[in-house]
Design a protein around this motif. Structure first.
Motif, short mmCIF file in Angstrom:
data_model
loop_
_atom_site.label_atom_id
_atom_site.label_comp_id
_atom_site.label_asym_id
_atom_site.label_seq_id
_atom_site.Cartn_x
_atom_site.Cartn_y
_atom_site.Cartn_z
N ARG A 190 0.83 -1.20 0.00
CA ARG A 190 0.00 0.00 0.00
C ARG A 190 0.87 1.25 0.00
NH1 ARG A 190 -3.07 -3.03 3.71
NH2 ARG A 190 -2.06 -1.98 5.45
N GLU A 191 1.97 1.20 0.76
CA GLU A 191 2.86 2.35 0.83
C GLU A 191 3.48 2.63 -0.53
OE1 GLU A 191 4.94 5.53 2.51
OE2 GLU A 191 3.18 4.38 3.13
N LEU A 192 3.90 1.57 -1.22
CA LEU A 192 4.46 1.74 -2.56
C LEU A 192 3.43 2.34 -3.50
CD1 LEU A 192 6.54 -1.52 -2.99
CD2 LEU A 192 7.43 0.80 -3.09
N HIS A 193 2.18 1.87 -3.38
CA HIS A 193 1.14 2.38 -4.27
C HIS A 193 0.79 3.82 -3.92
CE1 HIS A 193 -3.07 3.18 -5.43
NE2 HIS A 193 -2.73 2.54 -6.53
N VAL A 196 4.80 6.10 -3.70
CA VAL A 196 5.71 6.07 -4.84
C VAL A 196 4.95 6.06 -6.17
CG1 VAL A 196 7.62 4.84 -5.94
CG2 VAL A 196 7.42 4.89 -3.44
N ALA A 197 3.98 5.15 -6.30
CA ALA A 197 3.27 5.02 -7.57
C ALA A 197 2.55 6.31 -7.95
CB ALA A 197 2.29 3.85 -7.50
N LEU A 203 4.64 12.45 -12.04
CA LEU A 203 5.86 12.77 -12.77
C LEU A 203 5.66 12.52 -14.27
CD1 LEU A 203 9.42 11.80 -11.60
CD2 LEU A 203 8.79 11.56 -13.99
N ARG A 204 5.02 11.42 -14.60
CA ARG A 204 4.78 11.10 -16.01
C ARG A 204 3.89 12.15 -16.68
NH1 ARG A 204 1.70 5.62 -18.15
NH2 ARG A 204 1.95 6.02 -20.39
N LEU A 205 2.81 12.56 -15.99
CA LEU A 205 1.93 13.57 -16.56
C LEU A 205 2.65 14.91 -16.74
CD1 LEU A 205 -1.45 12.92 -14.68
CD2 LEU A 205 -0.85 12.31 -17.03
N GLU A 238 10.95 8.48 -1.18
CA GLU A 238 9.93 7.56 -0.71
C GLU A 238 10.37 6.11 -0.94
OE1 GLU A 238 7.24 8.05 0.87
OE2 GLU A 238 6.64 10.14 0.59
N LEU A 239 10.91 5.84 -2.11
CA LEU A 239 11.35 4.48 -2.44
C LEU A 239 12.48 4.04 -1.52
CD1 LEU A 239 10.88 2.12 -4.32
CD2 LEU A 239 12.53 3.12 -5.91
N ARG A 240 13.42 4.94 -1.26
CA ARG A 240 14.51 4.61 -0.34
C ARG A 240 13.98 4.29 1.05
NH1 ARG A 240 18.88 9.31 -2.01
NH2 ARG A 240 19.95 8.13 -3.67
#
Length: 401
Positions: A190-193, A196-197, A203-205, A238-240
């Protein structure tokens, strides 16, 4: 009733021996450790040269089979785990202990590997939990002449009853640990989603917007690219942080040093100031320190992710009678008087509403305050939560020495 002095002394020594054996077993939590200690304690208790404990499976063999008195080299020559045949099968089907002067003379004696030690006098007792047979403990070749006696059989039955409790507790502990691992994986997913996600999506947008504006609005394109850089940095942080939480705790240097290292990493990874202080902390048993470390991790996770705190303080102290661990933040807090939210001694509170400090990650059995409470209880500690809306939260763990 008059009891002879010598007999009274023998009974006292026997009770002390049983007590020592039971205490040795109950100090362990993993199933395999418990089985090994049961076998070793049973052999010592009844002065047997060989001892074994078999835990049956559903496929005609044994899920576990541990021995005492056989070297690793001898066990390798003996071969695969025994199947449920011969005397082993008779013991599994039977409801009573089996005591034999010479097992080799019994009709059920068959199928023993050539490298197996020579067995003679034999005593086997089922380890039962109600109607279920958890295992069978076998003893063979009593060291003193005469074989096993009525008293030996009664003693092993008494020990087996306590061993059943230890085995059931160890199984329950391992099951709870597995559930905790699953809950931790779900939380990290859930944290990754959530963190980070979502940032990567933004970032992509933003990158796509910058690409579309590149030719007709260079100034705005620069601003969008600066936003891309900021989002990428946040996503990396966040990923780290998530990867750091995945790493197993290394408590080789003790709880204080490990907490200090953990706090230093979190302080670098987050905008919130994270500080650590230790004052005369006593050394806890290794398994207790591991539990305290995990509680601190979860309290820090709540403070950094949900409290909106400017600062979080981790304090560790000891006074010779107990060790106290506190994680205090100056964030949004919550109403500790709500049912399931606060915590008196030994209580961590239950799950709260999503997005609030101290929430149980959105599910009643989540890895939030309820999990911290259960972990504290598992080491004989107490967990208290001091919180109020607008004045932060303090999680306090006390573990007696």
């Amino acid at each position: 009733m008059v009891i002879e002095e010598g007999r009274c002394g023998d009974e006292g020594a026997t009770l002390r021996a049983v007590s020592s054996a039971v205490l040795a077993v109950t100090r362990h939590l993993s199933v395999h450790e418990v089985l090994q200690v049961i076998v070793r304690a049973a052999a010592q208790l009844l002065d047997a040269r060989y001892a074994a404990l078999g835990v049956p499976d559903d496929e005609g063999s044994f899920a576990e089979f541990v021995v005492e008195g056989v070297t690793d080299e001898e066990w390798e020559r003996i071969g695969p785990l025994p199947r449920q045949h011969g005397m082993l099968a008779a013991m599994l089907r039977g409801d009573t202990p089996k005591r034999l002067a010479d097992i080799r003379r019994e009709p059920e004696f068959e199928g023993w590997p050539a490298a197996h030690p020579v067995l003679k006098d034999f005593l086997g007792v089922p380890i039962r939990d109600g109607e279920d047979v958890l295992g069978i403990v076998f003893l063979a070749n009593k060291r003193v002449p005469g074989g096993f006696t009525d008293g030996d059989e009664e003693l092993l039955r008494l020990f087996a009853a306590h061993a059943a409790i230890a085995m059931a507790n160890a199984r329950l502990y391992e099951h709870n640990r597995e559930l905790t691992v699953v809950a931790e994986r779900n939380r990290l997913a859930r944290e990754l989603h959530d963190a980070v996600a979502q940032k990567l999506f933004s970032l992509r947008l933003t990158a796509r917007t910058a690409s579309a504006l590149a030719e007709r609005d260079p100034v705005r394109t620069v601003r969008e690219l600066e936003q891309v850089e900021r989002l990428a940095a946040e996503a990396l942080a966040e990923l780290r942080a998530v990867i750091f939480e995945l790493r197993p705790a290394d408590l080789a240097d003790g709880l204080a040093a490990s907490l200090r290292k953990h706090v230093e990493v979190l302080d670098r990874a987050h905008e919130t100031e994270v500080r650590f202080a230790a004052d005369g902390a006593d050394v806890l048993p290794e398994e207790h320190e591991a539990v305290a470390y995990r509680i601190a991790q979860e309290a820090l996770y709540n403070a950094l992710r949900h409290a909106g705190a400017r600062a979080v303080d981790v304090r560790l102290a000891g006074d010779g009678e107990r060790v106290v661990l506190e994680v205090a933040d100056d964030g949004s807090g919550f109403d500790a008087s709500e049912p399931g939210r606060g915590g008196g001694p030994g209580q961590g509170g239950g799950p709260g509403r999503g997005g609030e400090r101290g929430q149980g990650n959105g599910d009643a059995g989540g890895l939030g305050l309820a999990s911290m409470r259960e972990r504290a209880l598992s080491i004989g500690g107490t967990l208290t939560i001091d919180a109020a809306p607008g004045r932060g939260t303090t999680v306090r763990l006390e573990v007696p020495l």
